[in-house]
Enzyme design. Structure first.
Site, short mmCIF file in Angstrom:
data_model
loop_
_atom_site.label_atom_id
_atom_site.label_comp_id
_atom_site.label_asym_id
_atom_site.label_seq_id
_atom_site.Cartn_x
_atom_site.Cartn_y
_atom_site.Cartn_z
CG ASN A 1 -2.26 2.58 -3.12
OD1 ASN A 1 -1.84 1.72 -2.35
ND2 ASN A 1 -3.32 3.32 -2.85
CG HIS B 1 5.30 9.18 0.36
ND1 HIS B 1 6.39 9.76 0.92
CD2 HIS B 1 4.81 10.07 -0.55
CE1 HIS B 1 6.57 10.96 0.40
NE2 HIS B 1 5.62 11.17 -0.51
CG MET C 1 -2.15 0.82 1.11
SD MET C 1 -1.93 2.56 1.46
CE MET C 1 -1.46 2.52 3.17
CB CYS C 2 2.06 3.35 -2.17
SG CYS C 2 3.00 1.84 -2.36
N GLY C 3 1.17 5.82 -0.67
CA GLY C 3 0.62 7.13 -0.97
C GLY C 3 1.26 7.59 -2.26
#
Length: 622
Positions: free
Chosen positions: A76, A52, A1-3
């Site tokens: 993501n 991120h 999972m990411c920003g």
């Protein structure tokens, strides 16, 4: 999972090397394990990419990724199936390799048609000056867009921000397909043209017109310099699920559904249903497909493989890798039971149970009275109430949660089940809503969004009290993966509005309601929940929205999924209740649906005279 985020500027005076501080802060919270920014400049435009990462599988892969030709990728998502990803591999790298190897638009669309799992992405194709982006079919990962300065800037981001006194300009990217922007032509014309490549069933006709028409309202809400158009080649993504079975029963089947109001919601009632061999087979097939979906979601994460045998036995010090949003209701109980099948036995499972302080002393019998016919259930629930608790947190979901814990301990006494009591005061709710949660729930803004968004944020934060037979101690869940039961009610007629629709328009009306529920789940629920849970550096996973689970349920006729002539606690989500009985669950199998905002009592904390659909002023910074 990411920003993930991409800020595009078409005017040199707006070129920037950094994102705004508040937006960068929100992105970093989603991806605490690595962060990086990358600028790609052309004569006519600049793209600032920011990635991120929350590391969950394979080798930590820093984002944004760039290849030797200047292509850039932000991902993501999770590839659970469809594309082969080995256990030690990282799906971001696999997806980027395949994208860079794509020779045309059709190759890109074929790739995303094959992926099973949640995703949002941004892909910069350097040679053609194209920017591709989109969300998966259900919209399980958030992606927002924001257009400004008369077309001189726009931004794509997993999460947005609010500015005091300024109307919110962020909107959710529709989960209608994949979009493409020609950055070069946009810079020249000053008009942002979004080309849509929509999802389509192979047999479906006029899909392009349908989707473009459905986006008319969204286009109207966008600035005048932004438009949505069909791609010229009429290309599309292949829908990842089968169409909903709209078949209606023959008269004799419908007659079997009549005069059922006197049936009591007990476990023995379900045993009678299971004497039908066809129904028993369907239930087992459902358990099998849902079990595989849960397995994929609890095994796709890094675990400590270097423990010595003696260390493995010392489970008291082990940390949970998986948590479940847990009310003790049928959805979370079935997920917990199936997760127990696949998570290593020496690893605890965190059960996150949230309660909001009530001013009046809680009366457990008040919510038992509505099912007074079920004496057995009442006895089980009353046993779950602890005598030494602060009664102001003994809300319905706390009581059913404790009862559910007892059931799970009976199903597998060898497992360490960490029941985390998360208690939220009015003061803490108001403070954290104002400073953090309001940014995440937006651009949604109803009273319902506020209630559920806040409840899910506090639950997924995982800070509370670990309650055992012998002790009560403070606890913070370390689990990076959080399983949630969303999708069960939408597909299995779990809401009261399903019963109302059935009573007024019959099974045909119920089918249409279910189709509508699934069609709007991306804009109504999932983007919000992804932003809220992701804010803690944790990843939401949705077993009931696994593509194979949805396809299985879509293929069944409605009467094999629900029977709304039966009382509450039986008829809604009938198939899931039968599965629960087959899995060895007891009292939880007959619990009627209770919405999170009522079960956790957040809806009772502030203004009691609001409607769920009202705009919520508490979500806006004044």
């Amino acid at each position: 999972m990411c920003g993930i985020c991409c800020s595009v500027s078409f005017s040199a005076e707006h070129f920037s090397k950094d994102l705004k501080e508040d937006l960068l802060y929100n992105l970093k919270r989603r991806g605490p394990n690595s962060g990086k920014q990358l600028v790609k400049s052309d004569v006519d435009y600049q793209c600032l990419f920011s990635g991120h990462v929350l590391h969950l599988r394979g080798i930590l892969t820093v984002q944004p990724m760039e290849d030797e030709r200047g292509n850039v990728f932000l991902w993501n998502g999770e590839v659970f199936s469809g594309i082969k990803v080995e256990a030690e591999e990282n799906d971001t790298q696999i997806m980027f390799n395949k994208l860079c190897a794509s020779e045309n638009e059709s190759d890109i669309l074929s790739l995303f048609s094959e992926v099973q799992g949640p995703w949002s992405f941004i892909y910069y194709q350097a040679s053609s000056h194209y920017l591709w982006f989109g969300r998966d079919f259900f919209g399980r990962r958030s992606l927002l867009w924001h257009f400004s300065n008369m077309g001189k800037n726009f931004c794509l981001s997993s999460v947005g921000t609010q500015t005091s006194g300024v109307a919110n300009q962020w909107q959710e990217v529709p989960a209608s397909g994949i979009f493409k922007i020609d950055l070069k032509s946009t810079a020249i014309s000053g008009c942002v043209i979004l080309k849509l490549y929509p999802w389509k069933y192979i047999s479906e006709e006029n899909v392009m017109e349908k989707y473009v028409n459905s986006l008319t309202q969204i286009s109207a809400e966008l600035p005048t310099f932004v438009s949505v158009v069909a791609n010229e080649a009429r290309l599309y993504l292949e829908n990842p699920i089968v169409p909903l079975n709209m078949m209606l029963p023959e008269a004799e089947v419908e007659m079997q559904c009549k005069n059922n109001s006197s049936i009591s919601p007990t476990r023995d009632t379900f045993k009678v249903f299971l004497t039908d061999q066809h129904m028993k087979k369907v239930v087992q097939q459902f358990i099998d497909v849902l079990s595989i979906a849960v397995k994929r979601r609890v095994l796709y994460l890094a675990r400590d493989k270097n423990l010595a045998p003696k260390e493995v036995l010392q489970t008291s010090n082990r940390k949970a890798n998986v948590a479940i949003l847990f009310s003790g209701g049928i959805d979370s109980m079935v997920i917990a039971t199936l997760a127990d099948r696949h998570i290593p036995i020496d690893e605890p499972i965190d059960l996150l149970n949230v309660a909001f302080m009530t001013k009046e002393k809680n009366k457990p019998t008040s919510f038992q009275e509505e099912r007074s016919k079920t004496k057995y259930l009442c006895e089980v629930l009353s046993e779950g109430v602890s005598n030494n608790d602060d009664s102001s947190y003994n809300v319905p979901d706390r009581i059913t949660g404790r009862a559910g814990l007892k059931e799970l301990q009976t199903v597998n006494p060898s497992r360490i089940w960490n029941f985390i009591e998360i208690n939220v005061s009015l003061e803490e709710l108001q403070k954290l809503r104002r400073t953090q949660i309001c940014h995440l729930v937006q651009p949604l803004g109803t009273v319902l969004d506020d209630s559920i968004g806040c409840a899910v944020w506090f639950a997924s934060r995982g800070i509370g009290w670990l309650v055992t037979q012998d002790d009560v101690k403070s606890y913070q869940s370390s689990a990076k993966v959080i399983l949630t039961g969303i999708g069960a009610d939408e597909q299995l007629a779990g809401y009261s509005r399903h019963r109302i629709r059935f009573q007024t328009l019959g099974l045909e009306g119920l089918n249409k309601e279910i189709a509508m529920e699934l069609g709007r789940i991306s804009s109504r629920n999932l983007g919000r929940d992804d932003r809220v849970i992701g804010d803690h550096g944790k990843e939401a996973r949705f077993p009931f929205l696994d593509e194979n689970v949805v396809s299985f349920l879509n293929a069944l006729p409605i009467w094999e999924k629900a029977n709304l002539t039966l009382p509450r606690g039986i008829g809604e989500k009938l198939l899931l209740r039968l599965a629960a009985v087959e899995l060895g669950l007891t009292a939880s199998a007959v619990l009627p649906k209770r919405a999170m905002q009522f079960g956790s009592r957040i809806a009772k904390m502030e203004k009691n005279n609001e409607k769920a659909s009202d705009k919520c002023g508490r979500l806006h910074i004044s």
